[in-house]
Design an enzyme around this catalytic site. Structure first.
Site, PDB file in Angstrom:
ATOM      1  N   HIS A   1      37.231  33.914  30.380  1.00 34.85           N
ATOM      2  CA  HIS A   1      36.679  34.930  30.992  1.00 34.85           C
ATOM      3  C   HIS A   1      35.548  35.405  30.262  1.00 34.85           C
ATOM      4  O   HIS A   1      35.423  36.427  29.486  1.00 34.85           O
ATOM      5  CB  HIS A   1      37.536  35.862  31.284  1.00 34.85           C
ATOM      6  CG  HIS A   1      37.350  37.110  32.199  1.00 34.85           C
ATOM      7  ND1 HIS A   1      35.808  37.010  32.775  1.00 34.85           N
ATOM      8  CD2 HIS A   1      37.946  38.162  33.005  1.00 34.85           C
ATOM      9  CE1 HIS A   1      35.630  37.928  33.366  1.00 34.85           C
ATOM     10  NE2 HIS A   1      37.025  38.690  33.613  1.00 34.85           N
TER      11      HIS A   1
ATOM     12  N   ARG B   1      36.538  45.159  38.872  1.00 38.61           N
ATOM     13  CA  ARG B   1      35.301  45.475  37.815  1.00 38.61           C
ATOM     14  C   ARG B   1      34.536  44.371  37.817  1.00 38.61           C
ATOM     15  O   ARG B   1      33.254  44.512  37.775  1.00 38.61           O
ATOM     16  CB  ARG B   1      35.984  46.105  36.708  1.00 38.61           C
ATOM     17  CG  ARG B   1      36.752  45.637  35.749  1.00 38.61           C
ATOM     18  CD  ARG B   1      37.840  46.413  35.387  1.00 38.61           C
ATOM     19  NE  ARG B   1      39.066  46.354  36.187  1.00 38.61           N
ATOM     20  CZ  ARG B   1      39.585  47.362  36.053  1.00 38.61           C
ATOM     21  NH1 ARG B   1      39.639  48.400  35.649  1.00 38.61           N
ATOM     22  NH2 ARG B   1      40.802  47.194  36.862  1.00 38.61           N
ATOM     23  N   THR B   2      35.004  43.398  37.696  1.00 40.21           N
ATOM     24  CA  THR B   2      34.184  41.911  37.407  1.00 40.21           C
ATOM     25  C   THR B   2      33.284  41.786  38.476  1.00 40.21           C
ATOM     26  O   THR B   2      31.884  41.685  38.469  1.00 40.21           O
ATOM     27  CB  THR B   2      35.084  40.587  37.092  1.00 40.21           C
ATOM     28  OG1 THR B   2      35.970  40.755  36.051  1.00 40.21           O
ATOM     29  CG2 THR B   2      34.285  39.597  36.688  1.00 40.21           C
TER      30      THR B   2
ATOM     31  N   LYS C   1      41.082  27.175  56.498  1.00 39.43           N
ATOM     32  CA  LYS C   1      41.075  26.103  57.428  1.00 39.43           C
ATOM     33  C   LYS C   1      41.264  24.762  56.752  1.00 39.43           C
ATOM     34  O   LYS C   1      41.186  23.562  57.465  1.00 39.43           O
ATOM     35  CB  LYS C   1      39.896  26.164  58.255  1.00 39.43           C
ATOM     36  CG  LYS C   1      39.482  27.320  59.045  1.00 39.43           C
ATOM     37  CD  LYS C   1      38.556  27.207  59.987  1.00 39.43           C
ATOM     38  CE  LYS C   1      37.870  28.343  60.782  1.00 39.43           C
ATOM     39  NZ  LYS C   1      36.374  28.055  61.267  1.00 39.43           N
TER      40      LYS C   1
ATOM     41  N   ARG D   1      35.130  32.926  40.220  1.00 35.87           N
ATOM     42  CA  ARG D   1      36.661  33.315  39.782  1.00 35.87           C
ATOM     43  C   ARG D   1      37.240  32.465  40.528  1.00 35.87           C
ATOM     44  O   ARG D   1      37.515  32.359  41.986  1.00 35.87           O
ATOM     45  CB  ARG D   1      36.753  34.787  39.749  1.00 35.87           C
ATOM     46  CG  ARG D   1      38.272  34.943  39.805  1.00 35.87           C
ATOM     47  CD  ARG D   1      38.542  36.510  39.543  1.00 35.87           C
ATOM     48  NE  ARG D   1      37.959  37.156  38.295  1.00 35.87           N
ATOM     49  CZ  ARG D   1      38.315  38.083  37.693  1.00 35.87           C
ATOM     50  NH1 ARG D   1      39.216  38.973  38.452  1.00 35.87           N
ATOM     51  NH2 ARG D   1      38.015  38.564  36.650  1.00 35.87           N
TER      52      ARG D   1
HETATM   53  C1  NCD Z   1      41.155  40.484  33.810  1.00 33.46           C
HETATM   54  C2  NCD Z   1      41.194  39.285  34.262  1.00 33.46           C
HETATM   55  O1  NCD Z   1      41.046  39.140  35.639  1.00 33.46           O
HETATM   56  O2  NCD Z   1      41.230  38.110  33.766  1.00 33.46           O
HETATM   57  N1  NCD Z   1      40.320  41.533  34.211  1.00 33.46           N
HETATM   58  C3  NCD Z   1      39.157  41.724  34.552  1.00 33.46           C
HETATM   59  O3  NCD Z   1      38.442  40.785  34.652  1.00 33.46           O
HETATM   60  N2  NCD Z   1      38.824  42.902  34.321  1.00 33.46           N
HETATM   61  C4  NCD Z   1      42.493  40.862  33.032  1.00 33.46           C
HETATM   62  C5  NCD Z   1      43.460  40.947  33.672  1.00 33.46           C
HETATM   63  O4  NCD Z   1      43.554  40.762  34.990  1.00 33.46           O
HETATM   64  O5  NCD Z   1      44.497  41.396  33.434  1.00 33.46           O
END
Ligand code: NCD
Length: 326
Positions: free
Chosen positions: A132, A54-55, A82, A104
């Site tokens: 986050h 989703r992100t 690498k 991320r």
């Molecule tokens: C979260 C994450 O990746 O921190 N998910 C997200 O971004 N929707 C929470 C999770 O992975 O549990």
């Protein structure tokens, strides 16, 4: 100096309100079929060193709605495999004519490191167990659409707080905006130094969700867990699951939230996940609009001051900065 969005902890309440207001306006425009496209020439690098559905998709959607282009970076098929260091990857990307990067990474603090080597804005899309920020913004927008204000709400964040960047960003945002934050989970899944996080700590579920206006469930993050921190999934479910029965102690109009991905039947039952209390799908959609707000916010010129701005650490060229852990 570039403007970044790295953490909620370092973002001022007025910036949070500005971001949330912009997100609500973007939502209105997108739903009305109006194009909020601003500068079509911008290219956003999506650097996802950890899995995401989703992100990543909502950042892509956000960029598309704004008329930006995205360039996707897949860690598995890049030069990282690498042996290239993160510093060299960022330096390389800095010369690929990207205007901003969304990042991320499994290491807390990795986006801070990126700000030392990337010439433009950096947005944190989740760094290790640290923060986050855009998830918390999307959650706040969802709460604001269902409740009059965040101030005074009783919000219980339940589950694997220790490994959750979502819990940290939400605890900061909600407490900054005046909510009563309750953090609940087994002691093995709570941070050692709870004083570093705003909120009252509970190891038992029912007192934590008593009269709650909002319950945020957290996923059991097995990929970050040491063996033995929970005795069994069954025991966890018995003690901490949000379900038809446990929801009875919360307010009758309590919102049930989850950042996803959910472990259906563990953190919450079908009634909590899909029933009248659930706003989980609204959270997903709102993720797009807060990310539109974040992408346009970082391109706004920061006030002319030498001092470190919200979401930004003083830079020390060539030196890694560690992410704050709590
Ligand atoms: C979260 C994450 O990746 O921190 N998910 C997200 O971004 N929707 C929470 C999770 O992975 O549990």
């Amino acid at each position: 100096m570039s403007k970044h969005l790295l953490s909620i902890r370092q973002t001022s309440v007025s910036d949070l309100n500005e971001l949330l207001k912009a997100a609500a306006e973007f939502k209105k425009a997108v739903r009305a079929g109006k194009s909020p496209a601003s500068d079509p020439k911008r290219v956003i690098g999506l650097l996802f060193f950890e899995n995401s559905t989703r992100t990543r998709v909502s950042f892509e959607q956000a960029a598309n709605y704004l008329g930006y282009r995205v360039s996707n970076f897949a860690a598995g098929s890049s030069s990282l495999s690498k042996g290239e260091t993160l510093k060299d990857t960022i330096l390389t990307l800095s010369n690929e004519r990207l205007d901003a990067v969304v990042m991320r990474h499994k290491a807390s603090g990795a986006p801070y490191l990126a700000t030392n080597f990337f010439h433009g804005p950096v947005i944190n899309a989740g760094d290790g167990q640290h923060e986050h920020p855009t998830q918390a913004l999307g959650d706040a927008l969802t709460i604001l659409e269902n409740k009059k204000s965040i101030k005074g709400l009783k919000v219980a964040i339940v589950g694997d707080v220790l490994h959750s960047r979502v819990a940290r960003s939400n605890a900061w945002l909600l407490s900054k905006m005046g909510a009563e934050v309750r953090l609940c989970g087994p002691s093995t899944l709570m941070p050692k130094h709870m004083g570093m996080l705003p909120g009252e700590v509970f190891n038992e579920l029912l007192p934590a969700i008593q009269d709650a206006d909002v319950i945020m469930c957290l996923r059991l993050q097995r990929e970050r867990m040491d063996d033995g921190v929970i005795s069994s999934t069954n025991e966890y479910r018995r003690m901490y699951q949000i379900n038809r029965e446990t929801l009875l102690v919360a307010k009758s109009d309590c919102m049930v939230m989850h950042p996803g991905p959910i472990n259906r039947g563990i953190e919450l039952d079908d009634y909590a996940a899909d029933g009248i209390h659930s706003v989980i799908q609204e959270q997903v959609e709102n993720g797009i609009f807060v990310r539109m707000a974040a992408l346009s916010w970082v391109f706004k010129t920061p006030p002319p001051s030498g001092a470190a701005k919200s979401g930004e650490r003083p830079k020390s060229k060539g030196k890694a900065t560690a992410g704050a852990k709590s």
